[in-house]
Design an enzyme around this catalytic site. Structure first.
Site, PDB file in Angstrom:
ATOM      1  N   GLU A  60       2.600   4.282  -7.542  1.00 21.54           N
ATOM      2  CA  GLU A  60       3.365   4.898  -6.459  1.00 21.54           C
ATOM      3  C   GLU A  60       4.728   5.379  -6.936  1.00 21.54           C
ATOM      4  O   GLU A  60       5.181   6.459  -6.539  1.00 21.54           O
ATOM      5  CB  GLU A  60       3.541   3.912  -5.295  1.00 21.54           C
ATOM      6  CG  GLU A  60       4.308   4.526  -4.131  1.00 21.54           C
ATOM      7  CD  GLU A  60       4.858   3.517  -3.148  1.00 21.54           C
ATOM      8  OE1 GLU A  60       5.670   3.914  -2.281  1.00 21.54           O
ATOM      9  OE2 GLU A  60       4.491   2.314  -3.243  1.00 21.54           O
ATOM     10  N   GLU A  64       5.646   8.117   4.522  1.00 17.99           N
ATOM     11  CA  GLU A  64       4.499   7.604   3.783  1.00 17.99           C
ATOM     12  C   GLU A  64       3.532   8.779   3.665  1.00 17.99           C
ATOM     13  O   GLU A  64       2.846   9.146   4.616  1.00 17.99           O
ATOM     14  CB  GLU A  64       3.851   6.430   4.521  1.00 17.99           C
ATOM     15  CG  GLU A  64       4.717   5.181   4.614  1.00 17.99           C
ATOM     16  CD  GLU A  64       4.771   4.377   3.304  1.00 17.99           C
ATOM     17  OE1 GLU A  64       4.309   4.883   2.267  1.00 17.99           O
ATOM     18  OE2 GLU A  64       5.272   3.234   3.346  1.00 17.99           O
ATOM     19  N   HIS A  83      10.998   2.759  -4.853  1.00 14.27           N
ATOM     20  CA  HIS A  83      10.707   1.890  -6.005  1.00 14.27           C
ATOM     21  C   HIS A  83      11.317   2.459  -7.292  1.00 14.27           C
ATOM     22  O   HIS A  83      12.245   3.280  -7.238  1.00 14.27           O
ATOM     23  CB  HIS A  83       9.198   1.633  -6.114  1.00 14.27           C
ATOM     24  CG  HIS A  83       8.582   1.271  -4.801  1.00 14.27           C
ATOM     25  ND1 HIS A  83       8.815   0.074  -4.179  1.00 14.27           N
ATOM     26  CD2 HIS A  83       7.753   1.982  -3.964  1.00 14.27           C
ATOM     27  CE1 HIS A  83       8.165   0.027  -3.026  1.00 14.27           C
ATOM     28  NE2 HIS A  83       7.525   1.177  -2.873  1.00 14.27           N
ATOM     29  N   HIS A  92       7.581   7.977  -0.092  1.00 11.68           N
ATOM     30  CA  HIS A  92       6.718   6.869  -0.511  1.00 11.68           C
ATOM     31  C   HIS A  92       5.243   7.262  -0.410  1.00 11.68           C
ATOM     32  O   HIS A  92       4.888   8.280   0.195  1.00 11.68           O
ATOM     33  CB  HIS A  92       6.930   5.643   0.386  1.00 11.68           C
ATOM     34  CG  HIS A  92       8.206   4.905   0.142  1.00 11.68           C
ATOM     35  ND1 HIS A  92       8.252   3.680  -0.502  1.00 11.68           N
ATOM     36  CD2 HIS A  92       9.489   5.217   0.464  1.00 11.68           C
ATOM     37  CE1 HIS A  92       9.508   3.259  -0.568  1.00 11.68           C
ATOM     38  NE2 HIS A  92      10.274   4.182   0.016  1.00 11.68           N
TER      39      HIS A  92
END
Length: 317
Positions: A149, A280, A111, A204
């Site tokens: 995040e 993750e 992101h 992430h």
């Protein structure tokens, strides 16, 4: 003169002659006996052997060896020595485990901080690498208390980069700050491909409404060869092992199997032809995971685990 007196004179003369003759013989014998000794003292030394090829000693004062008082050498055979190496010695480095030159790691912090203010860009369709399209990017998730995040991803990535660089590893980022937009997920894959990266790791945090723990994702099908797929599996294993050992996180309880998962909808994995994984690091919606991921110490532990996993992977290449 009487006959008796004459005989006495003759005897005296004869005795004197005999005495002189004897003295002369004794003197000659002594002279001849000393001559060989004198000659022997001046004779040159005999050659060492009949087959010697040594040149005769120089008689030129300019080149003759000077007199010396050094002890005679023992003439031991010299130990053979190895030829001098033409390969330069490596320079000492600060890291404990040297990494071969030319290894490049691409880190992809998921992101970006400016994505939410540019929906027209991040919602544009891009190839997903599986025959379809998906949005260019997204805003990512956040903890229930608002820790975003994208900020977590950026912080952990910076820590991983610092560790890897201290080990002499070249690190390339897919984005250069946490205030921009994008890049799109297909472009992120292209960065790793263009760099011929030895490893690509996308970092992430997940946002599930239930469960906790980390998991490591690989592509079901990507652009790589079977050898690249095998390397991706090894990279996932090495990072998984270090996350489990040192991050403070357990394996995910809500997805995948024992902290591993495969997906076909992630363009960053599908479009890569390099060893690539997506980590993750935890579930940001879970209170326990969120507390760890929001703390400086927690992010440091997660970053160290990821860096150690990458280093282990590189050491095995």
């Amino acid at each position: 003169m009487s006959n008796s007196a004459g005989r006495l004179r003759c005897c005296a003369v004869l005795a004197a002659g005999l005495l002189l003759s004897a003295c002369a013989q004794i003197h000659g014998s002594a002279h001849h006996a000393s001559a060989p000794r004198a000659a022997a003292a001046k004779a040159p030394p005999p050659p060492a052997t009949a087959t010697s090829t040594d040149p005769p000693p120089s008689t030129d004062p300019a080149t003759a060896d000077p007199p010396t008082t050094r002890a005679r050498p023992t003439h031991r055979p010299k130990r053979p020595t190895a030829p001098a190496s033409t390969t330069p010695k490596p320079s000492p480095t600060r890291h404990s485990t040297p990494v071969p030159a030319g290894r490049v790691v691409v880190l992809d912090p998921g992101h970006n901080g400016g994505n939410s203010s540019h929906p027209d860009i991040i919602n544009a369709p891009v190839p997903d690498g599986n025959g379809s399209t998906k949005p260019c990017n997204s805003t990512g998730t956040a903890t229930n208390t608002g820790y975003a995040e994208h900020a977590f991803n950026w912080d952990v990535t910076m820590r991983v980069r610092s560790i890897l660089r201290s080990q002499g590893i070249t690190v390339v980022l897919t984005r250069q700050n946490d205030t921009g937009v994008g890049p799109c997920v297909d472009k992120r894959a292209q960065i790793g491909n263009a760099e011929h990266a030895t490893a690509v790791v996308s970092i992430h945090g997940d946002g599930s409404w239930s469960g906790h723990g980390f998991h490591v994702i690989t592509a079901r099908k990507d652009l790589g060869t079977p050898a690249v797929d095998e390397a991706s599996s090894q990279l996932a294993h090495d990072v998984h092992a270090q996350m489990l050992a040192g991050s403070g996180m357990t394996t995910a309880t809500y997805i995948g199997s024992d902290g591993y998962d495969q997906r076909s909808d992630l363009a960053g994995l599908n479009l890569s032809d390099r060893p690539t994984i997506l980590v993750e690091c935890g579930n940001m919606r879970d209170a326990g995971d969120a507390a760890l991921m929001s703390s400086v110490d927690g992010r440091s532990r997660i970053a160290t685990a990821i860096a150690d996993g990458i280093s282990a992977f590189l050491d095995g290449r």
